[in-house]
Write a protein that holds these residues in place. Structure first.
Motif, short mmCIF file in Angstrom:
data_model
loop_
_atom_site.label_atom_id
_atom_site.label_comp_id
_atom_site.label_asym_id
_atom_site.label_seq_id
_atom_site.Cartn_x
_atom_site.Cartn_y
_atom_site.Cartn_z
N ALA A 118 0.80 -1.22 0.00
CA ALA A 118 0.00 0.00 0.00
C ALA A 118 0.84 1.29 0.00
CB ALA A 118 -0.97 0.00 1.18
N PRO A 119 2.01 1.32 0.69
CA PRO A 119 2.83 2.55 0.61
C PRO A 119 3.30 2.88 -0.80
CG PRO A 119 3.47 1.23 2.50
CD PRO A 119 2.54 0.38 1.68
N MET A 120 3.22 1.91 -1.73
CA MET A 120 3.60 2.18 -3.12
C MET A 120 2.59 3.11 -3.80
SD MET A 120 6.37 0.51 -3.18
CE MET A 120 7.23 -0.90 -2.49
N GLY A 303 17.35 5.32 10.29
CA GLY A 303 16.57 4.85 9.15
C GLY A 303 15.33 5.69 8.92
N GLN A 304 14.35 5.09 8.26
CA GLN A 304 13.14 5.82 7.89
C GLN A 304 11.94 4.89 7.94
OE1 GLN A 304 13.56 7.79 4.13
NE2 GLN A 304 11.70 9.02 4.35
N VAL A 305 10.77 5.45 8.26
CA VAL A 305 9.54 4.68 8.29
C VAL A 305 8.60 5.19 7.20
CG1 VAL A 305 8.50 6.19 10.06
CG2 VAL A 305 7.63 3.87 9.74
N PHE A 306 7.91 4.28 6.54
CA PHE A 306 6.96 4.60 5.49
C PHE A 306 5.59 4.02 5.85
CE2 PHE A 306 11.08 4.71 3.51
CZ PHE A 306 11.01 5.73 2.55
N TYR A 307 4.54 4.71 5.47
CA TYR A 307 3.20 4.18 5.69
C TYR A 307 2.24 4.83 4.70
CZ TYR A 307 3.77 8.26 8.75
OH TYR A 307 4.10 9.49 9.26
N PRO A 308 1.14 4.16 4.39
CA PRO A 308 0.17 4.75 3.48
C PRO A 308 -0.69 5.79 4.19
CG PRO A 308 -0.59 2.60 4.21
CD PRO A 308 0.79 2.80 4.80
N ARG A 309 -1.33 6.67 3.44
CA ARG A 309 -2.26 7.62 4.03
C ARG A 309 -3.41 6.84 4.68
NH1 ARG A 309 -4.00 9.69 -1.92
NH2 ARG A 309 -1.86 8.99 -2.24
N PRO A 310 -4.11 7.42 5.66
CA PRO A 310 -5.13 6.69 6.42
C PRO A 310 -6.16 5.97 5.58
CG PRO A 310 -4.66 8.77 7.49
CD PRO A 310 -3.88 8.78 6.21
N ALA A 321 -5.25 -3.49 -6.19
CA ALA A 321 -4.88 -3.14 -7.55
C ALA A 321 -3.37 -3.05 -7.72
CB ALA A 321 -5.54 -1.81 -7.93
N VAL A 322 -2.69 -2.42 -6.75
CA VAL A 322 -1.23 -2.30 -6.82
C VAL A 322 -0.58 -3.68 -6.80
CG1 VAL A 322 0.81 -1.54 -5.56
CG2 VAL A 322 -1.12 0.00 -5.81
N ALA A 323 -1.03 -4.52 -5.88
CA ALA A 323 -0.47 -5.87 -5.79
C ALA A 323 -0.78 -6.68 -7.05
CB ALA A 323 -1.02 -6.58 -4.56
#
Length: 351
Positions: A118-120, A303-310, A321-323
């Motif tokens: 999802a972060p993609m 380092g860094q953390v990534f996450y999708p919008r809520p 769809a992305v997957a």
């Protein structure tokens, strides 16, 4: 190439259109919260029936709003598992039927791979390798990700998932469904230090999680304070005058215990793997307290953390769809419908 996606694993009906060159064109989600609220949790049969009612109208609405016709779609991605088997079957049958009618392949998608990717959907995307924290109502997992399909589970919950523990504790506090977000909101009004709950399985090596004991500790505190509302064991008239503040204090302590436990395990995971990128996804990843503490953690780790919008943390068609777009070549035109209510992410083939 244009991919139509369907998500129907639990209590959200999600559809999306994703272009492999232009990215996400649009998505729509129908939440079943009102349907299940009277029962305090998801009723599988009701969930399945509502997917039957909502999926086709959502697809039609999405395609019309983006002026997309069936001839424009190259493949249909659908959630094949894990999830509620009846709900999964609805999405799978619709996807297979449309794919057959339109003469295009259907792509099986793993629900948790959808969350993981999802972060993609964001402008700033993580690069491989990374450690993924998948935290939702049904799953709490730490996964080492070397590439798409190259997944190794480092640790997972041996009983209640974090989201499940949130929901059950919220129900004990008499909060409305869905309980997790309600408990998090109530926790902001709590006073730190009034209650202290255990950080389970942090006093021993390993990356597995356990939240059932924490839930029990919160339940014992709720009963001891005489504010137990679930199951009719107390009425509003029996509650102490400061009941709302007590509930807020317990909610705060419970949330802190869950968040601290997850942060401790994430620190171990990034140190164990030597990977400096952390991805968090799933419904609980929308929790503000968790995000803030993981950002502090990864800054300390360099380092860094990534996450999708809520909107992409909870179940949605966009992540499917992305997957699915990543696995276009694995699409099939066979009519056999498959649903996998239990399906390990480690079983997925690497690309």
């Amino acid at each position: 190439m244009l991919v139509l996606a369907i998500e129907s694993s639990c209590d959200e009906t999600g559809v999306a259109l994703y272009d492999t060159e232009r990215g996400l064109l649009g998505h729509e989600v129908f939440s079943q919260i009102k349907i299940h609220a009277d029962y305090g949790g998801v009723v599988p049969e009701l969930a399945s029936r509502d997917h039957v009612r909502k999926t086709i109208p959502l697809i039609r609405s999405l395609m019309q709003s983006h002026q997309v016709e069936s001839k424009d779609i190259a493949a249909i991605a659908y959630t094949a598992g894990p999830g509620l088997v009846g709900a999964l079957m609805v999405g799978a049958c619709i996807a297979k039927s449309l794919a057959f009618a339109w003469g295009i392949p259907a792509i099986e998608v793993h629900h948790m791979e959808g969350h993981l990717l999802a972060p993609m959907l964001e402008e700033q995307q993580p690069e491989f390798p990374f450690v993924a924290l998948l935290v939702s109502g049904g799953h709490t997992q730490l996964v080492e990700v070397q590439g798409i399909g190259e997944y190794q589970i480092l640790g997972e919950s041996i009983d209640d998932a974090a989201g499940e523990a949130f929901d059950k504790t919220a129900k004990l506090l008499g909060l409305d469904y869905p309980g997790g977000p309600m408990l998090a909101k109530l926790a902001t009004k709590g006073e730190p230090g009034k209650y202290v709950f255990p950080r389970p399985m942090t006093d021993r090596p390993g990356l597995d999680f356990s939240f059932s004991g924490l839930k029990t500790a919160a339940a014992n505190a709720i009963r001891a304070e005489g504010i137990h509302l679930a199951g009719g064991q107390s009425s509003q008239d029996d509650l102490p005058e400061n009941a709302e503040q007590i509930k807020a204090d317990i909610a705060h302590a419970f949330q802190q215990a869950v968040v601290d436990t997850i942060v401790i395990k994430c620190r171990r995971a990034v140190q164990q793997t030597g990977i400096k990128t952390l991805v968090i996804a799933g419904g609980v990843s929308a929790n503000t307290e968790l995000r803030e503490k993981l950002e502090v953690l990864m800054k300390k780790q360099g380092g860094q953390v990534f996450y999708p919008r809520p909107e992409f943390c909870t179940d949605n068609g966009a992540m499917i769809a992305v997957a699915g777009a990543q696995r276009l070549h694995q699409g099939t035109t066979e009519l056999k419908v498959k649903a996998k209510p239990r399906w390990s992410i480690e079983e997925l083939p690497a690309l």
